[in-house]
Structure formats: C-alpha cells, structure tokens
Write a protein that holds these residues in place. Structure first.
Motif, PDB file in Angstrom:
ATOM      1  N   PHE A  24     -18.283  25.346  23.419  1.00 57.01           N
ATOM      2  CA  PHE A  24     -18.918  24.018  23.378  1.00 57.01           C
ATOM      3  C   PHE A  24     -18.162  22.996  24.241  1.00 57.01           C
ATOM      4  O   PHE A  24     -18.628  21.884  24.421  1.00 57.01           O
ATOM      5  CB  PHE A  24     -18.978  23.501  21.935  1.00 57.01           C
ATOM      6  CG  PHE A  24     -19.901  24.282  21.034  1.00 57.01           C
ATOM      7  CD1 PHE A  24     -21.165  23.800  20.730  1.00 57.01           C
ATOM      8  CD2 PHE A  24     -19.503  25.501  20.499  1.00 57.01           C
ATOM      9  CE1 PHE A  24     -22.013  24.517  19.886  1.00 57.01           C
ATOM     10  CE2 PHE A  24     -20.340  26.218  19.654  1.00 57.01           C
ATOM     11  CZ  PHE A  24     -21.596  25.726  19.349  1.00 57.01           C
ATOM     12  N   HIS A  25     -16.995  23.364  24.756  1.00 57.55           N
ATOM     13  CA  HIS A  25     -16.232  22.413  25.572  1.00 57.55           C
ATOM     14  C   HIS A  25     -16.969  22.140  26.886  1.00 57.55           C
ATOM     15  O   HIS A  25     -17.455  23.079  27.531  1.00 57.55           O
ATOM     16  CB  HIS A  25     -14.861  23.002  25.960  1.00 57.55           C
ATOM     17  CG  HIS A  25     -13.778  22.784  24.944  1.00 57.55           C
ATOM     18  ND1 HIS A  25     -13.424  21.532  24.483  1.00 57.55           N
ATOM     19  CD2 HIS A  25     -12.942  23.668  24.331  1.00 57.55           C
ATOM     20  CE1 HIS A  25     -12.411  21.657  23.622  1.00 57.55           C
ATOM     21  NE2 HIS A  25     -12.109  22.936  23.498  1.00 57.55           N
ATOM     22  N   PRO A  26     -17.021  20.873  27.334  1.00 52.99           N
ATOM     23  CA  PRO A  26     -17.512  20.619  28.691  1.00 52.99           C
ATOM     24  C   PRO A  26     -16.522  21.213  29.698  1.00 52.99           C
ATOM     25  O   PRO A  26     -15.345  21.420  29.376  1.00 52.99           O
ATOM     26  CB  PRO A  26     -17.535  19.094  28.782  1.00 52.99           C
ATOM     27  CG  PRO A  26     -16.580  18.613  27.750  1.00 52.99           C
ATOM     28  CD  PRO A  26     -16.563  19.648  26.657  1.00 52.99           C
ATOM     29  N   ARG A  27     -17.009  21.441  30.896  1.00 50.18           N
ATOM     30  CA  ARG A  27     -16.168  22.048  31.938  1.00 50.18           C
ATOM     31  C   ARG A  27     -14.884  21.230  32.174  1.00 50.18           C
ATOM     32  O   ARG A  27     -13.825  21.771  32.444  1.00 50.18           O
ATOM     33  CB  ARG A  27     -16.983  22.125  33.237  1.00 50.18           C
ATOM     34  CG  ARG A  27     -16.442  23.118  34.232  1.00 50.18           C
ATOM     35  CD  ARG A  27     -17.296  23.091  35.477  1.00 50.18           C
ATOM     36  NE  ARG A  27     -18.679  23.450  35.138  1.00 50.18           N
ATOM     37  CZ  ARG A  27     -19.338  24.433  35.735  1.00 50.18           C
ATOM     38  NH1 ARG A  27     -18.766  25.123  36.672  1.00 50.18           N
ATOM     39  NH2 ARG A  27     -20.576  24.705  35.407  1.00 50.18           N
ATOM     40  N   SER A  28     -15.024  19.895  32.029  1.00 48.13           N
ATOM     41  CA  SER A  28     -13.865  19.026  32.284  1.00 48.13           C
ATOM     42  C   SER A  28     -12.728  19.318  31.294  1.00 48.13           C
ATOM     43  O   SER A  28     -11.550  19.266  31.658  1.00 48.13           O
ATOM     44  CB  SER A  28     -14.281  17.554  32.200  1.00 48.13           C
ATOM     45  OG  SER A  28     -14.919  17.302  30.966  1.00 48.13           O
ATOM     46  N   ASN A  29     -13.073  19.612  30.037  1.00 46.66           N
ATOM     47  CA  ASN A  29     -12.029  19.925  29.049  1.00 46.66           C
ATOM     48  C   ASN A  29     -11.338  21.241  29.388  1.00 46.66           C
ATOM     49  O   ASN A  29     -10.108  21.347  29.325  1.00 46.66           O
ATOM     50  CB  ASN A  29     -12.634  20.020  27.636  1.00 46.66           C
ATOM     51  CG  ASN A  29     -12.917  18.656  27.022  1.00 46.66           C
ATOM     52  OD1 ASN A  29     -12.714  17.630  27.671  1.00 46.66           O
ATOM     53  ND2 ASN A  29     -13.392  18.632  25.800  1.00 46.66           N
ATOM     54  N   ILE A  30     -12.147  22.238  29.735  1.00 42.56           N
ATOM     55  CA  ILE A  30     -11.562  23.549  30.075  1.00 42.56           C
ATOM     56  C   ILE A  30     -10.662  23.395  31.301  1.00 42.56           C
ATOM     57  O   ILE A  30      -9.562  23.950  31.373  1.00 42.56           O
ATOM     58  CB  ILE A  30     -12.674  24.599  30.352  1.00 42.56           C
ATOM     59  CG1 ILE A  30     -13.546  24.802  29.100  1.00 42.56           C
ATOM     60  CG2 ILE A  30     -12.064  25.920  30.831  1.00 42.56           C
ATOM     61  CD1 ILE A  30     -12.917  25.557  27.958  1.00 42.56           C
TER      62      ILE A  30
END
Ligand SMILES: Nc1ncnc2c1ncn2[C@@H]1O[C@H](COP(=O)(O)OP(=O)(O)OP(=O)(O)O)[C@@H](O)[C@H]1O
Ligand SMILES: O=C(O)[C@H](O)[C@@H](O)[C@H](O)[C@H](O)CO
Length: 181
Positions: free
Chosen positions: A39-45
């Motif tokens: 569920f993390h947005p790409r920015s978090n990953i």
C-alpha cells in the motif's frame, strides 16, 4: 459486541518476522492476507530504499488506505491478517477505526537478533541501516491495548510456536483453524 470480521495486524519493526508469521496465520485460519508494504506509494518505498526513515506525513495516507482496505473486507464479512509496522500508538488508533475487531500482534525482539535476520535475507528493499530508527520510533503496546486483546510475542520463538500462541489466544472456533502448517 458482535463483530462481522476480525483483523489481525501483525506489527513490529522491519525484519521482525511480520510476513513470515502473517502468511502462516492466514494459511491456518483461512483468512485473507495483505502486506502493508503493497500500500506504500512509490515515494515511500524510494525513501526507504535510500535509507531515509519515513515520517508521520509519509505514513498517514498509507495507514488510511490500509484502514479502508480492512473496512472493505469487513463489509464482505471477510476476516483478515495484515502485516503493518504500526510503530506508534496513534497509527494503531487510526487502523483501529476500520470496521470489525482490530487486534495487534506485536513481534518483539532485540536489535541484535533482528539485525542478523535482516542481514540474512536477500532481495528486500529495506536496508538494515534503518533498523535503529525503526526501533527508536516503536511504541510498544500499552496496557490498555493488551487488555483489549492485542498480544506481544517473542520473536526468539520458532514461527510455528508464535502462530500457535496467537491462535490459542484468539480462541477461534475449531473449524476456523486447520491443523495444516
Ligand atoms: N520466528 C522466527 N524465527 C527465525 N527466523 C525468522 C522468524 N521470523 C522470521 N524469520 C526470518 O527473519 C527474516 C525476516 O522476516 P520477515 O521478512 O518475515 O520480516 P518482516 O517483519 O516482514 O520484514 P519487513 O517489515 O522488513 O518486510 C526472514 O529471513 C525470515 O525467514
Ligand atoms: O513504518 C515504516 O517505517 C514502514 O512500514 C517500514 O516498517 C517498512 O515498510 C517495513 O517494515 C518493510 O521493511
């Protein structure tokens, strides 16, 4: 109160064993399973991959998405097992707003053991260098949370013992838990 669905949130710092335990619980209970990392947005990953700890502002929208997913499952009468770090009590309060009964299973262990396990796995985006910030952010389950049915388990135990302890504490009907591993 009679709940339509139960959500088991397997929580703890990176590398504490959330995916391992959640997969086994889901298999034994026959409940739907989801990984919060999905569920993390790409920015978090991207941040975590670069060794940058997430902040509250990175986590609120992500936690809301997970709460929404649990509510959608509950509306269909589906119980779930989720992996989610859920490091702070305020994060757990948000998740607890989902429809259904939300219980947290904290996989608790020392830095040295978790660090060894993180270093021993391959192909994961989360660098072991983020473990100290994860541990610094972690707020253990409160006495109130424990009294409401959430559990703390020691990750030095083998996975099958952790899973058996959770299922025993849940007191699920015999037909809900199968004996397969
Ligand atoms: N109880 C356990 N005993 C021994 N090894 C374990 C146990 N639980 C997990 N492991 C091992 O520890 C490593 C980390 O576990 P896992 O990937 O499930 O953690 P995680 O909390 O889901 O990590 P992340 O949050 O970083 O995705 C894996 O190699 C796994 O096989
Ligand atoms: O709240 C956080 O900082 C994150 O959820 C992390 O804990 C990782 O996504 C997860 O543990 C994967 O390693």
């Amino acid at each position: 109160m009679q709940y339509q669905a139960t959500h088991l949130v397997v929580m703890g710092v990176a590398g504490s064993g959330k995916s391992t335990i959640a997969a086994a619980l889901s298999r034994q209970l026959g409940w739907a399973c989801a990984e919060a990392d999905e569920f993390h947005p790409r920015s978090n990953i991207s941040k975590m991959t670069q060794g940058i700890p997430l902040e509250d502002g990175d986590r609120w929208p992500w936690l809301q998405e997970i709460q929404d997913w649990m509510t959608t499952q509950a509306a269909a009468g589906t119980s779930t097992v989720l992996t989610c770090s859920a490091l702070k009590q305020t994060y757990r309060e948000l998740l607890s707003g989902a429809d259904g009964r939300v219980l947290f299973i904290h996989l608790d262990g020392g830095a040295e053991l978790i660090s060894q396990r993180m270093q021993g796995r391959e192909g994961h985006f989360m660098p072991p260098t983020l473990l100290p910030s994860q541990l610094a952010t972690l707020e253990p389950l409160t006495t109130g949370e424990l009294a409401a049915g959430s559990l703390r388990l020691d990750i030095a135990l083998p996975p099958q013992e952790i899973v058996a302890a959770v299922i025993a504490a849940l007191g699920v009907p015999a037909n809900a838990a199968t004996s397969s591993s």
